[in-house]
Design an enzyme around this catalytic site. Structure first.
Site, PDB file in Angstrom:
ATOM      1  N   CYS A  79      52.069  43.997  39.128  1.00 57.15           N
ATOM      2  CA  CYS A  79      51.028  45.039  39.089  1.00 57.15           C
ATOM      3  C   CYS A  79      49.622  44.487  39.221  1.00 57.15           C
ATOM      4  O   CYS A  79      48.810  45.005  39.997  1.00 57.15           O
ATOM      5  CB  CYS A  79      51.151  45.871  37.810  1.00 57.15           C
ATOM      6  SG  CYS A  79      51.449  44.875  36.333  1.00 57.15           S
ATOM      7  N   HIS A 107      45.186  48.724  34.399  1.00 58.94           N
ATOM      8  CA  HIS A 107      44.760  47.322  34.328  1.00 58.94           C
ATOM      9  C   HIS A 107      43.362  47.190  34.916  1.00 58.94           C
ATOM     10  O   HIS A 107      43.049  47.791  35.946  1.00 58.94           O
ATOM     11  CB  HIS A 107      45.686  46.430  35.170  1.00 58.94           C
ATOM     12  CG  HIS A 107      47.043  46.228  34.594  1.00 58.94           C
ATOM     13  ND1 HIS A 107      47.406  46.605  33.317  1.00 58.94           N
ATOM     14  CD2 HIS A 107      48.159  45.656  35.155  1.00 58.94           C
ATOM     15  CE1 HIS A 107      48.693  46.265  33.119  1.00 58.94           C
ATOM     16  NE2 HIS A 107      49.158  45.701  34.205  1.00 58.94           N
TER      17      HIS A 107
END
Length: 349
Positions: A132, A252
């Site tokens: 990710c 994130h």
């Protein structure tokens, strides 16, 4: 959807955080599905789930589960992928795998469609979905690399706990409550469930994601380093990473320093380039405090970029801030995008 233009799609790990997102993303993006098979571990088999008003039973993932499946999206952990991905391929499926099981295999493409879609042409049945934190970074760096060249990348990440699964999000919420209520608690999951020590994540920052390697970097950091070089087909690129877990549920964030080959490039040149780049939304207006934040990117497919500025000492160095929903672009949406690319390139039979 008529018979001839739909595909038989299987989702492995259908009850997990990413599996759930994969199913929702397939529906939301109108992926042409003729038949949907939901698979998971034996303990979740038999559960019934509602997908877009239709009820599905979740079945145990076994080799024979893949008979007739054309595209299989895997997100059930590396051991499941290693055990079953080749079985799916043997039965005619193309596998898009969201674990780290195959990412560094030379014969398996590691793909972010905005960056290296053409690598799909050389697949041998299995395509790996990158980590990710790597995905959002390469989406932001690729337009820069194409136009100005790229020499060096140093990234520090600020990663959400959902990257460690839904149980970790639960742990964050429980610990936060305990601290606010002045109750005791015992951390059990973070930084790494299988490592010996566990630390609180609430009101904290943990500079360990995944296990430490002999070189002092964590596996997550090495994933970012190695995957970036592979996706960009640049083994010579200098990349370094420090990965940190923060008490954020989803999304994130990354502080990225990068050095380009070209001379005389301004921060405005980089902004103009990223403003029109695929998969990117530029949010960069410091005067009005406009910059990307994880709280605002949840549920969105894009990669958000801001705080673009030139390094004070290095004329070819720049800094930027990159934020994305780690369950979507970082996982489910990138996997579905790969499936879309397979269809577009005529690679699915």
């Amino acid at each position: 959807m008529s018979e001839h233009n739909g595909f038989h799609v299987a989702v492995v790990g259908a009850t997990g955080a990413v599996g759930q997102q994969m199913i929702q993303t397939l529906i939301k993006e109108n992926f042409p599905i003729k038949e949907l098979t939901l698979l998971s571990s034996a303990r979740s088999a038999g559960k019934r789930v509602n997908v877009n008003g239709q009820e599905y039973t979740i079945h145990e993932a076994k080799p024979e589960s893949f008979e007739g499946v054309e595209i299989a999206l895997f997100s059930a952990g590396g051991s499941v992928s290693k055990e079953l991905a080749h079985e799916a391929v043997k039965r005619g499926a193309i596998v898009v795998d969201n674990t780290s099981a195959f990412r560094m295999d030379e014969d398996k493409p590691l793909v972010v469609p905005e960056v290296n879609e053409a690598d799909l042409l050389h697949h041998n049945g299995i395509i790996a979905n990158p980590n990710c934190s790597t995905i959002q970074m390469v989406v932001a760096l690729e337009p820069v690399r194409q136009k100005y060249g790229l020499k060096k990348v140093i990234v520090s990440t600020y990663q959400a706990v959902s990257g460690a699964g839904s149980a970790a999000v639960e742990e964050l919420l429980e610990q936060t409550k305990s601290i606010l209520n002045k109750e005791t608690f015992e951390p059990k999951l973070l930084p790494v469930k299988s490592d010996k020590n566990h630390y609180q994540i609430a009101f904290n920052a943990i500079p360990q994601i995944d296990m430490f390697q002999e070189n002092g970097y964590t596996f997550e950091e090495m994933k970012m380093i190695n995957e970036t070089k592979k996706i960009m087909n640049m083994p010579e690129l200098q990349v370094s990473a420090t990965c940190v877990r923060l008490p954020v549920a989803v999304g994130h964030s990354e502080s990225v320093y990068f050095e380009i080959e070209a001379e005389d490039v301004s921060a405005n040149d980089i902004k103009a380039l990223l403003k029109d780049a695929p998969g990117i939304i530029l949010q960069d207006d410091p005067e009005n405090q406009v910059y990307p934040m994880p709280a605002n990117c949840v549920g969105k497919n894009d990669v958000f970029v801001g705080r673009i500025r030139k390094d004070i000492d290095e004329d070819r160095g720049f800094h930027m801030w990159v934020v994305s929903d780690n369950l979507l672009k970082g996982a489910a949406w990138n996997s579905v995008q790969i499936a879309q690319s397979l269809v577009k390139l005529g690679l699915v039979k």
